[in-house]
Scaffold this active site. Sequence first.
Site, PDB file in Angstrom:
ATOM      1  CG  ASP A   1     -12.503  -6.460   5.650  1.00 24.67           C
ATOM      2  OD1 ASP A   1     -12.107  -5.870   6.688  1.00 24.67           O
ATOM      3  OD2 ASP A   1     -13.016  -5.871   4.685  1.00 24.67           O
TER       4      ASP A   1
ATOM      5  CE  LYS B   1       1.063 -17.780  -2.269  1.00 27.43           C
ATOM      6  NZ  LYS B   1       0.251 -18.995  -2.169  1.00 27.43           N
TER       7      LYS B   1
ATOM      8  CG  ASP C   1      -2.352 -20.039  -0.287  1.00 30.49           C
ATOM      9  OD1 ASP C   1      -1.580 -19.912   0.681  1.00 30.49           O
ATOM     10  OD2 ASP C   1      -2.054 -20.690  -1.302  1.00 30.49           O
TER      11      ASP C   1
ATOM     12  CG  ASP D   1      -7.142  -4.367   3.760  1.00 25.94           C
ATOM     13  OD1 ASP D   1      -8.161  -4.321   4.471  1.00 25.94           O
ATOM     14  OD2 ASP D   1      -6.974  -3.641   2.760  1.00 25.94           O
TER      15      ASP D   1
ATOM     16  CE1 TYR E   1      -2.955  -3.054   0.181  1.00 30.63           C
ATOM     17  CE2 TYR E   1      -3.871  -2.214   2.214  1.00 30.63           C
ATOM     18  CZ  TYR E   1      -3.867  -3.134   1.188  1.00 30.63           C
ATOM     19  OH  TYR E   1      -4.798  -4.155   1.179  1.00 30.63           O
TER      20      TYR E   1
END
Length: 366
Positions: A256, A195, A228, A252, A144
């Site tokens: 959620d 990851k 994942d 992020d 970001y």
Amino acid sequence: MSTLKFAVLAGDYIGPEVMTEALRVLEHVAKQDGFSLEYQKADVGGAGIDNHGKALPDSTLALCEKSDAILFGSVGGPKWEKLPPAEQPERAALLPLRKHFTLFANIRPGLLYPELTDASPLKTERIPNGIDIVCIRELTGGLYFGKPKQTTTLPDGDVQAIDTMVYRKSEIERILATAVTTARARKNKLCSVDKANVLETSVLWRKTVVDYIAKNAPDIELSHMYVDNAAMQLARDPNQFDVFVTENMFGDILSDEMAVICGSLGMLSSASLGAGKNSLGLPFGLYEPAGGTAPDIAGKGVANPCAQVLSGALMLRYSFGLEKSAARIEAAVRKAVTSGTRTGDIAFGRPSVGTKAMADAIIAAL
Ligand code: NAD
């Protein structure tokens, strides 16, 4: 008697409605527990744009700078949707605030009381005792904020966009310090999500985690998971995590997902802690509900104030060191939402008793 100095940035739509009630709860606790509140309100988001021409007015930033913490509501909504993306309330208020105060550690409790398991989209048999986990998200690095970040037209006429994922070892180490403190206050268990099978930043992330925990926190039971798989495991058996720590974008998305499995946006709070200390030598922080401004229910007096009240509790805990008062508020919210007939509605973010009556119930439970 200690005096808590904080900035109140209620924001837009339901922001001011739930903030009024959170302040009423905090005033009540302050009176009971022998401290006083010295807060000042300032415009932010759409209110900043309307009244000062920008989402984060200079006067608001100046107020935050002389405060020990920020109690934040939420910003944005249809009124400002047509503005260019860079001027949108969320992007032009929250991101600069995070950057300005280096609010690098986002602590988000994922809490679903056992009495409200019906509210979760997960089957009750998967979460017979509700959900009680914590997501620690790195908030000022990664994709970001990394440069270059641009869109260009190539010589062949095609268009290309670039975002850059960057992490320094020192950025990973400082979020780990927060994660370790959080894990030690709970079950001494920490899962690091990355990851590392694909991303260079994740390879550094994992190596830094391994080295940091071995050197600084060998008492912590550490595990690693690819992002994942973590997304899948959250939906399968969320309580296996207890505390998980991850980089900005993964956090992020996972936070959620965590919000949805916990049943109601109106119940979830968060703390974003900064690199700096406040005048008490404690972390400067911004405390806000997980949800947004809920324009669909604004002005109707039905918004659930619990997330804002619980954000106030986190502020007492982290920026003012008032653990007992914070825990009392959390217990009162739990008692209020799990008693009587209102629980089903609360769980779906629609308290039949209304915003003010909900805060009254919390105050009565204190
Ligand atoms: P939202 O979180 O505002 O609302 C999603 C749904 O949840 C709505 O049905 C809403 O009524 C409900 N809800 C949310 N909080 C609730 C509460 N306290 N009580 C009862 N119901 C509640 O998300 P959205 O509709 O996608 O976004 C609306 C606006 O909020 C947008 O402008 C968005 O950019 C902004 N937003 C701001 C923040 C922030 O300030 N940090 C975060 C998310 C969204």
